[in-house]
Design a protein around this motif. Structure first.
Motif, PDB file in Angstrom:
ATOM      1  N   SER A  21       0.856  -1.193   0.000  1.00 54.03           N
ATOM      2  CA  SER A  21       0.000   0.000   0.000  1.00 54.03           C
ATOM      3  C   SER A  21       0.887   1.237   0.000  1.00 54.03           C
ATOM      4  CB  SER A  21      -0.894   0.008   1.241  1.00 54.03           C
ATOM      5  OG  SER A  21      -0.123   0.230   2.412  1.00 54.03           O
ATOM      6  N   LEU A  51      -5.373  -2.639  -7.849  1.00 53.60           N
ATOM      7  CA  LEU A  51      -5.953  -2.584  -6.512  1.00 53.60           C
ATOM      8  C   LEU A  51      -6.649  -3.910  -6.220  1.00 53.60           C
ATOM      9  CD1 LEU A  51      -6.635  -0.763  -4.027  1.00 53.60           C
ATOM     10  CD2 LEU A  51      -8.791  -0.215  -5.199  1.00 53.60           C
ATOM     11  N   THR A  54      -9.006  -3.221   0.109  1.00 54.76           N
ATOM     12  CA  THR A  54      -9.030  -1.989   0.894  1.00 54.76           C
ATOM     13  C   THR A  54      -9.274  -2.347   2.354  1.00 54.76           C
ATOM     14  OG1 THR A  54     -11.399  -1.677   0.503  1.00 54.76           O
ATOM     15  CG2 THR A  54      -9.866  -0.573  -1.022  1.00 54.76           C
ATOM     16  N   HIS A  63      -5.430   1.518   0.648  1.00 47.72           N
ATOM     17  CA  HIS A  63      -5.535   0.820  -0.630  1.00 47.72           C
ATOM     18  C   HIS A  63      -4.314  -0.076  -0.820  1.00 47.72           C
ATOM     19  CE1 HIS A  63      -8.154   4.335  -1.087  1.00 47.72           C
ATOM     20  NE2 HIS A  63      -8.842   3.586  -1.934  1.00 47.72           N
TER      21      HIS A  63
END
Length: 398
Positions: A21, A51, A54, A63
Motif C-alpha cells: 500500500s 488494486l 481496501t 488501498h
C-alpha cells in the motif's frame, strides 16, 4: 519510468513479489504519503499494479495493490525510453540490486550456500558476439522466470522455501588503454615460461609446500588476500598484460607490496612472466593472466567464510564500478540490447539447484562466446569492450 519513485515502487513490489500500500511504502522509503499515493495511482493507470484490497484503518481507507508486470526485465519497452529516463531507471535498479547483494554478503547468506553464483568479466567483442551475448542472457532470464512459476506451485502445495535473488547485466564497457599492448610477447626469451628459478629461500619453501597441495587448497590461499584478487581482476577485465609497477600506479599501492603479490600469483600459475624491459635503470617484469579468479565453481566450495567475504566484496566492488562507469559514460544506454534484470523470488530446494545450473550453463556459454569472438577479432573484425555480470544467492528474509 520517468520518475524514480515509480521505479522504486515497482522494485519494492517485485523483489520479491508482494502486495503493498502507499502507506506501507511511505513508511519503508521515508517518502511523503501523498507523494507515494500519487505515484501508486500513476502505476495503476498504466496497468503495472492493480488494486486488490481496501482496509479501514483509523478512519481512513488503506488501498492495497499487487504487481501485474515486472518492470525490471524489459526488452522492447526499453528501446522506447529517452536517454535521461534510461539513466534514471538504470541507477535505481543498480542501487537496489547492489543493496540486495551487499546485504546478502554482510549477513552471510551469500557465502552460506556453495551454489551461490558471482561472475563478472569485461571482454572484447565484435558485433556478432554482442548479438550472441544478448541472446544468451535473454534465454537465461526466460528460464529463471519459468523457474519462479514452477516454484510457486510447489510452495503453494506446502514445500519449504526461502528467498533467492538473481541479477544479470550486459553492456558496452569503455575499454581501458593498455600501455603494454604494443610490447611483443616473449621479449628476452620469456614466452611460455610460467615460473622462474628463485634464490629467495622463503619463496622456494612456499613453492615446495604448494607442490604438495591440490589446486583448490592453493587457490584458497591465493584468494586469501584482497590485493591478489584486485590484481587478477585488473588483468582479466579485460584481459591484458601488466607489471607490478603499472598496477602500483593504478591502485596507489606500494610497488614492493605489489611485487610480492605478483610473485605469489606467478608461483601458483595464475599469471606468467612474458616479457621484460628496462625502465630508468631497472628491469620491469611484465606478466599476462593464466587463470581468472572471477569465474569459479568447484574452487569456491573449498574457500573458508572469511576468504569468501574478501573475494565477494572485491568482485562486487569491481563489477559495480564497471557498471557505474558504463552508465556515467553513456555506453550502457547507447545500445538498445543492453541487459539488466534483477529479482528476488521464493524458491524451494529443487528450484535453487535448478537456478544454479541455469547460471553455470550461462557462464559456460559466455566463456565459449568470448573464445569465438576472439578468433574473429584476430581475423580483423572490429571490436569494442563489453562486460557481463551475473549473481544468484540466498537473500535474507525481509
Amino acid at each position: 519510468m520517468s520518475h524514480p519513485t515509480r521505479v522504486r515502487i515497482l522494485m519494492a513490489m517485485n523483489t520479491p513479489r508482494r502486495r503493498l500500500s502507499p502507506k506501507v511504502f511511505a513508511r519503508e522509503s521515508g517518502l511523503d504519503l501523498t507523494h507515494c499515493a500519487y505515484h501508486f495511482g500513476e502505476l495503476a493507470d498504466a496497468g503495472c499494479i492493480v488494486l486488490v484490497e481496501t482496509k479501514q484503518r483509523r478512519g481512513a481507507t488503506e488501498h492495497i495493490y499487487e504487481p501485474l508486470e515486472t518492470a525490471l526485465a524489459w526488452t522492447a519497452e526499453w528501446q522506447k525510453l529517452p536517454p535521461h529516463t534510461k539513466r534514471g531507471v538504470l541507477t535505481s535498479v543498480l542501487g537496489g540490486a547492489v543493496a540486495a547483494l551487499g546485504t546478502a554478503i554482510d549477513s552471510g547468506t551469500f557465502g552460506a550456500r556453495d551454489e551461490s553464483h558471482l561472475s563478472w568479466n569485461t571482454i572484447e567483442l565484435d558485433a556478432q558476439g554482442w548479438r550472441e551475448l544478448a541472446t544468451i542472457l535473454d534465454q537465461a532470464l526466460k528460464a529463471l522466470i519459468a523457474l519462479e512459476e514452477e516454484c510457486v506451485s510447489r510452495i503453494e502445495a506446502g514445500a519449504d522455501h526461502f528467498l533467492m535473488s538473481y541479477f544479470m547485466s550486459s553492456f558496452e564497457s569503455p575499454l581501458r588503454d593498455d600501455p603494454l599492448g604494443d610490447l611483443p610477447a616473449g621479449s628476452d626469451g620469456m614466452a611460455g615460461r610460467s615460473r622462474r628459478p628463485t634464490k629467495d629461500k622463503r619463496r622456494a619453501q612456499r613453492r615446495a609446500a604448494r607442490a604438495q597441495e591440490d589446486e583448490q587448497q592453493v587457490m584458497a590461499k591465493v584468494m586469501s588476500h584482497p590485493t591478489r584478487v584486485r590484481i587478477l581482476m585488473a588483468m582479466n577485465t579485460p584481459r591484458r598484460r601488466m607489471s607490478p609497477k603499472l598496477f602500483a600506479e593504478e591502485s596507489g599501492l606500494p610497488v614492493s607490496h605489489c611485487g610480492y603479490h605478483f610473485a605469489e600469483l606467478e608461483d601458483t600459475d595464475c599469471i606468467a612472466l612474458v616479457a621484460t624491459r628496462r625502465r630508468r635503470g631497472a628491469i620491469e617484469h611484465i606478466f599476462e593472466p593464466r587463470k581468472s579468479a572471477i569465474q569459479w565453481t568447484e574452487d569456491w566450495k573449498h574457500l573458508g567464510p572469511a576468504i569468501k567475504q574478501t573475494v565477494l566484496a572485491s568482485v562486487m566492488r569491481g563489477a559495480v564500478e564497471a557498471l557505474g562507469s558504463a552508465i556515467d559514460n553513456g555506453t550502457f544506454e547507447a545500445r538498445d540490447d543492453s541487459h539488466m534484470s534483477w529479482s528476488t523470488i521464493r524458491v524451494d530446494e529443487p528450484g535453487w539447484m535448478k537456478a544454479a545450473k541455469i547460471l553455470d550453463r550461462t557462464l559456460d556459454e559466455l566463456i565459449a562466446l568470448d573464445k569465438r569472438a576472439l578468433k574473429r577479432i584476430e581475423g580483423g573484425a572490429e571490436l569494442f569492450g563489453a562486460s557481463y555480470f551475473m549473481a544468484s544467492f540466498e537473500s535474507p528474509h525481509q
